[in-house]
Enzyme design. Sequence first.
Site, PDB file in Angstrom:
ATOM      1  N   PRO A 392       0.788  -1.171   0.057  1.00  0.00           N
ATOM      2  CG  PRO A 392      -0.668  -1.520   1.651  1.00  0.00           C
ATOM      3  CD  PRO A 392       0.514  -2.087   1.281  1.00  0.00           C
ATOM      4  N   GLY A 393       0.401   1.944  -0.740  1.00  0.00           N
ATOM      5  CA  GLY A 393       0.896   3.612  -0.578  1.00  0.00           C
ATOM      6  C   GLY A 393       2.139   3.972  -1.602  1.00  0.00           C
ATOM      7  CE  LYS A 396      -1.417  -1.514  -5.018  1.00  0.00           C
ATOM      8  NZ  LYS A 396      -0.764  -0.732  -3.837  1.00  0.00           N
ATOM      9  CB  THR A 397      -4.674   4.014  -6.628  1.00  0.00           C
ATOM     10  OG1 THR A 397      -5.095   3.087  -6.024  1.00  0.00           O
ATOM     11  CG2 THR A 397      -6.132   4.487  -7.169  1.00  0.00           C
ATOM     12  CB  SER A 713      12.785 -15.965   3.945  1.00  0.00           C
ATOM     13  OG  SER A 713      12.219 -15.239   4.748  1.00  0.00           O
ATOM     14  CE  LYS A 756      12.572 -11.712   2.517  1.00  0.00           C
ATOM     15  NZ  LYS A 756      12.840 -13.196   2.099  1.00  0.00           N
TER      16      LYS A 756
END
Length: 816
Positions: A392-393, A396-397, A713, A756
């Site tokens: 999010p943030g 994308k939109t 991982s 990461k």
Amino acid sequence: MSNQKILNIDSLSLQELDTDADLIPLMTPEDEEEMNREVLPADLPILPLRNMVLFPGVVIPITAGRDKSIKLINEANASGKIIGVVAQKDEKVEEPTASDIHKIGTVARILRVLKMPDGNTTVIIQGKKRFEIDEVTAEEPYLRATVKEVNEDRPEKDDAEFNTIIDSIKELAIQIIKESPNIPTEATFAIKNIESDSFLVNFVSSNMSLTVKEKQELLAEGSLKNRALETLRHMNLELQKLELKNDIQSKVRFDLDQQQREYFLHQQMKTIQEELGGVSHDQEIEEMRKKGKAKKWNAKTKEHFDKEVSKLQRMNPQAAEYGIQRNYLELMLDLPWNEFSKDKFDLKRAEKILHRDHFGLEDVKKRIIEYLAVLKLRNDMKSPILCLYGPPGVGKTSIGKSVAEALGREYIRISLGGLRDEAEIRGHRKTYIGAMPGRIIQSIKKAGTSNPVFVLDEIDKLSVGPSGDPSSALLEVLDPEQNSEFYDNFLELGYDLSKVMFIATSNNMATIQPALRDRMEIINMTGYTIEEKVEIAKRHLLPKQLKEHGLTDKDLSIGKKQMEKIVTGYTRESGVRGLEKQIAKMVRHTAKCIAMEEEYNHKATEADVIEVLGSPRMERDKYENNEVAGVVTGLAWTSVGGDILFIESLLSKGKGALTMTGNLGNVMKESATIALEYIKANAELLGISPEVISNYNVHIHVPEGATPKDGPSAGIAMLTSLVSSFTQKRVKKNLAMTGEITLRGRVLPVGGIKEKILAAKRAGIKEIILCDENRRDIEEIKQEYLQGLTFHYVSEMQEVVKHAITDQKVKNAKTL
């Protein structure tokens, strides 16, 4: 009898009672007995009647028009007032003779003679008793005949059957009065007050709508009981006819009244609409036809539209279906059939817009520019389905809006989060009350063109509900081979979506249906580096917040160092939403100071940041020291981007048991078990005494126990932590690692490398251990993200231990 008062009653039907009349129609039993005792004259003048039959006791008016009849009445009225009345066999005969009249008649008494203004004579007569003509003695100046009395067979007074017949006659007479519109309801009182049974039968028979022949048959019947039965039969027939007639008239009247009512209401509505400047229904239909001719639809759609308009024209405007049909036609007219906006193929301008609105996101910008380049070369190319995938943030939109501006297309966005009704995509069938087209068709209508940029936001958050699976409905929408004929249940026609550029956004690809995921081209949008966040904040977020709060850049400026302090100390995310909230706090503080006329620094300092935002809360992201054995820094991927986590292990006296805490998932627990078993199998190789392993219990913990954690991982981090605990040696300083392990000692690659690495940089990590196969992921990352980092690529666990474990003992090392 001459003083008896009677009422003028028509020969065919009861007349309305006149309360002011001098005469009443009732005959008492005493009157009847007196009438029966009267002696019948041997010779009587005979008055033929054309269309009526006189019954004993009944009073009727007669209008005399024939000369013979007038002479007879005048002479009889002047003498004894007694005449014989018989019915003609054929009413058309003007001068009846002995053969033209019936044999059975009724002796009548003249009650009153009236001279009418038109010259005719009206005489009111009352029947006395029946007679039979024996012989006609004279035909001039009028008919005379010798007569004899006709005896009547009367039942006994206690005859139950006869009494029941009489009661039935009364009841039926009352019903007929109620059903007949021509008989006043007051006649009911007359029926109820008749006491004589024979007079009741005669009175009812006289007033029924029977032919002269049928009435003559009743008069000739010698048995009163039989005459009553026959009268009852005729009454039943008459009642049935009346009921049927009333039913038919009621239905016809209702249909006519309803039609007339609707017609008048329709005309009034039409007049009101015209007065208010509106249009009538006919004008609406004509306007629809006119608009339809201007549309760019194909022959099949045009034929369907014409058919639906004709259907509307045949409908009653007051019907409920009329509004549904009109809404349907208005939707067809509002949709932009084969109407497309012209694309702008200035690639340099498009690239400039994308760089202006978004900092970073190089892969996305590159893919969009490639799409525009191909579209410029091949103007008939079907639009691809792009899916922007990332935390999010990260923008994308908002990138969809920039793409629309770059292409010169209309921009549409619909949020699919929480959508659980398939009809939201495909629409409802128009036969349902409140039916509407789906969101796809509604948005196309709003856009006004058939080739907008269509952003399907949060496509991973579609859910299955009792009304169907909307993600399955999207399969047709997002397939370039099928969406040229997208079928909406409300529209009932195929609509071409192949020129629409769909851009979907998603935070989690795992929740998207595999068939739907296969139809989209996935573009991974990773998180931003600290440097990128600082640039985004200075270029976009701070100016936006200043504008929203009514300030300018002269009122507040935040330097690069202070902005970096906000990024690192108060946010922990891949995107910039949390950063924007912190900047908004700074701006609000400035607005408050200006409004209250307080002193403040126009150029924010670190002290100002701490004063407004409080003490930094994200310092736990920072790398911790290596003075404690068994503490290793791991790298993790989360839905909000990369993060670091600490793997801790501790030894305690026991029998080699393994305990794990920290809200770990099954895969993560398995990684810890594999790491311990590998150490047991290769203890000497790792410089660990087997007796130590068997005499000490191992506890592995991953802090922040409230947060669920899972995945393979952290395998090499757990291995390193256990080796550090068993050897009591330090882990290399400023080192982080990620990778999966196997029992054979192999190190396997993992995902989320870029996120990461960004998390490692935020935490101040200098060196990172990765699987050798993850080298290709590093090569795809921009070099500026990798500055200050050293990578160690490994393929065996032995290499991990070699790079991670130093020869130095930890502080306060245990003696094992």
